[in-house]
Enzyme design. Structure first.
Site, short mmCIF file in Angstrom:
data_model
loop_
_atom_site.label_atom_id
_atom_site.label_comp_id
_atom_site.label_asym_id
_atom_site.label_seq_id
_atom_site.Cartn_x
_atom_site.Cartn_y
_atom_site.Cartn_z
N HIS A 155 24.34 78.04 50.74
CA HIS A 155 23.83 77.09 51.49
C HIS A 155 22.83 77.55 52.28
CE1 HIS A 155 23.32 73.19 53.48
NE2 HIS A 155 24.48 72.98 53.57
N ASP A 381 22.95 64.17 33.43
CA ASP A 381 23.41 64.18 31.95
C ASP A 381 22.90 65.35 31.12
OD1 ASP A 381 23.96 63.44 29.40
OD2 ASP A 381 23.28 61.30 29.49
#
Length: 439
Positions: A155, A381
């Site tokens: 992060h 996807d």
């Protein structure tokens, strides 16, 4: 049964890039003492080996543009941090694993992250460990009828917007696109060019990384947390929004947005579930995307952290005894006031006295919102369909932490992944006004 690790490798950009270095900037540094940011995406499919091969091939290609994720953290003698890449760097860690007794449907249940933790790497690992670990670790676990993709992102080098830009780009490459459609904007110093010297204790001396029991602090062990995913349908979101907007403020301010409406709904009901006294303070925190707020504005493709925490504080009595527009108005005003000037002041304050963010800094009785329903999490996807489930891991969870995701059914639906002290969670689950009928 334990998840079985079956292989480990590393992925690097497919072509030689030479040495690259970019200093971490003021927006990145507060997160250096938090843990790696974990995500879990679960897909249906029985061609595990083919899926893994495709993912690895696509990873090598996408890292040509997102090469910072294949690098390491570095710091100079002044404790100024940067992200570095060269062709000898190890690259992204890729772990293969097997858990064929778990089905996709098992993971889709509204269970807490602790039951999923073996599907995601780097549990309890601090971002500062990116000095000697990969900045991204990917675990690809074979399920009974699908694949679980567990990811741990450092992060200190990127926020949620950059995370999902990377994930979408990786999916595009795997789906046959010859190149990334939107290139990452990699020069962090364009938004801030200050050398910030950051003294940070090594991980073994970091109080946040200390064991939680069997120590002198054993009497201060936090109460057990429970986690639950609350799924708000489009109709539930519309009900919440229309209720909050039913009596608009007389000062002519804008109607409350979907986010502001859901935010105050969660803040009020969590506060009730905690059974606070009317005079107890409670804090609401949202991490705002500052790409369009800074001056000059940065592109959405800016790669790094370009977020800041916005705090709203009131008493439990005022929040819960007033109608919902009271809290919504506070949140709305705090977000609107966080303009380029406020961002600049926050940066200067940090640079003059760097303060590493830790959970205890979140504030008393807090509700803290991370992630965003705007992120296209169910659009990732890779060529075998959209994910069945998107979740976060156990890292960076504390009492009052909320991760919001777009609901799988799309539209305005939202999944709220909430961590709370066990007693408060039990009361929240029984709160029919919070869960809403038909939700």
């Amino acid at each position: 049964m334990k998840v079985k690790i079956t292989g480990k490798s590393h992925a690097k950009p497919n072509k030689k890039l030479g040495r690259r270095e970019c200093r971490l900037v003021t927006f990145d540094l507060p997160y250096i003492a938090l843990h790696y940011n974990q995500k879990l995406l679960v897909y249906k499919g029985n061609e595990y080996e083919d899926m893994v091969g495709k993912l690895k091939d696509g990873l090598g290609a996408v890292l040509e543009d997102f090469y910072q994720l294949a690098g390491k953290l570095a710091r100079d003698e002044d404790w100024v941090f940067s992200v570095e890449y060269d062709d000898d760097t190890e690259g992204v860690e890729v772990v293969e694993a097997n858990a064929e007794w778990i089905s996709v449907e098992d993971v889709d249940a509204e269970v807490g992250a602790s039951t999923l933790k073996e599907l995601i790497p780097y549990n309890g690992i601090l971002n500062s460990e990116g000095l000697h670990r990969p900045l991204l670790s990917v675990q690809l676990t074979k399920l009974k009828d699908g694949l679980a993709m567990g990811l741990a992102f450092n992060h200190a080098i990127l926020d949620g917007t950059s995370t999902w830009h990377f994930m979408s780009s990786w999916a595009q490459i795997c789906s046959g696109l010859p190149s990334v459609s939107v290139l990452p904007f990699l020069d962090r110093t364009k938004v801030r060019n200050t050398r910030v010297k950051l003294q940070h204790p090594p991980p073994d001396q970091d109080p946040q990384n200390a064991p939680s029991n069997g120590t002198a602090d054993a009497e201060h062990v936090d109460p057990p947390l429970r986690e639950r995913v609350f799924k708000f349908s489009e109709s539930a979101i519309d009900k919440i929004k229309s209720k909050v907007n039913s009596d608009p403020p007389s000062d002519g301010s804008k109607p409350f947005s979907t986010f502001q409406s859901l935010a105050v709904h969660m803040w009020r009901h969590v506060t009730r579930a905690r059974q606070l006294k009317p005079e107890d303070y409670t804090v609401f925190i949202v991490f705002a995307n500052c790409r369009k707020r800074v001056d000059p504005p940065m592109p959405e493709s800016y790669f790094g952290n370009l977020i800041q925490a916005i705090f709203t504080v009131t008493s439990a009595g005022l929040l819960t005894m007033n109608p919902p527009e009271f809290g919504a108005s506070m949140i709305q005003k705090a977000i609107e006031m966080h303009d380029a000037k406020a961002i600049e002041e926050r940066n200067k304050e940090f640079e003059s006295s760097p303060k590493i963010f830790r959970f205890k800094d979140a504030g008393v009785n807090c509700v803290s919102v991370g992630s965003s329903p705007r992120f296209p999490v169910y659009e990732v996807d890779f060529g075998w369909g959209k994910p069945e489930t998107v979740r976060s891991g156990i890292n960076n969870k504390f009492d009052g932490m909320v991760y919001l995701y777009r609901g799988k059914s799309g539209g305005r639906s939202v999944d709220a992944e909430i961590s709370l002290e066990a007693g408060a969670m039990e009361r929240l689950e029984k709160d029919e006004e919070f869960v809403l009928e038909g939700n």
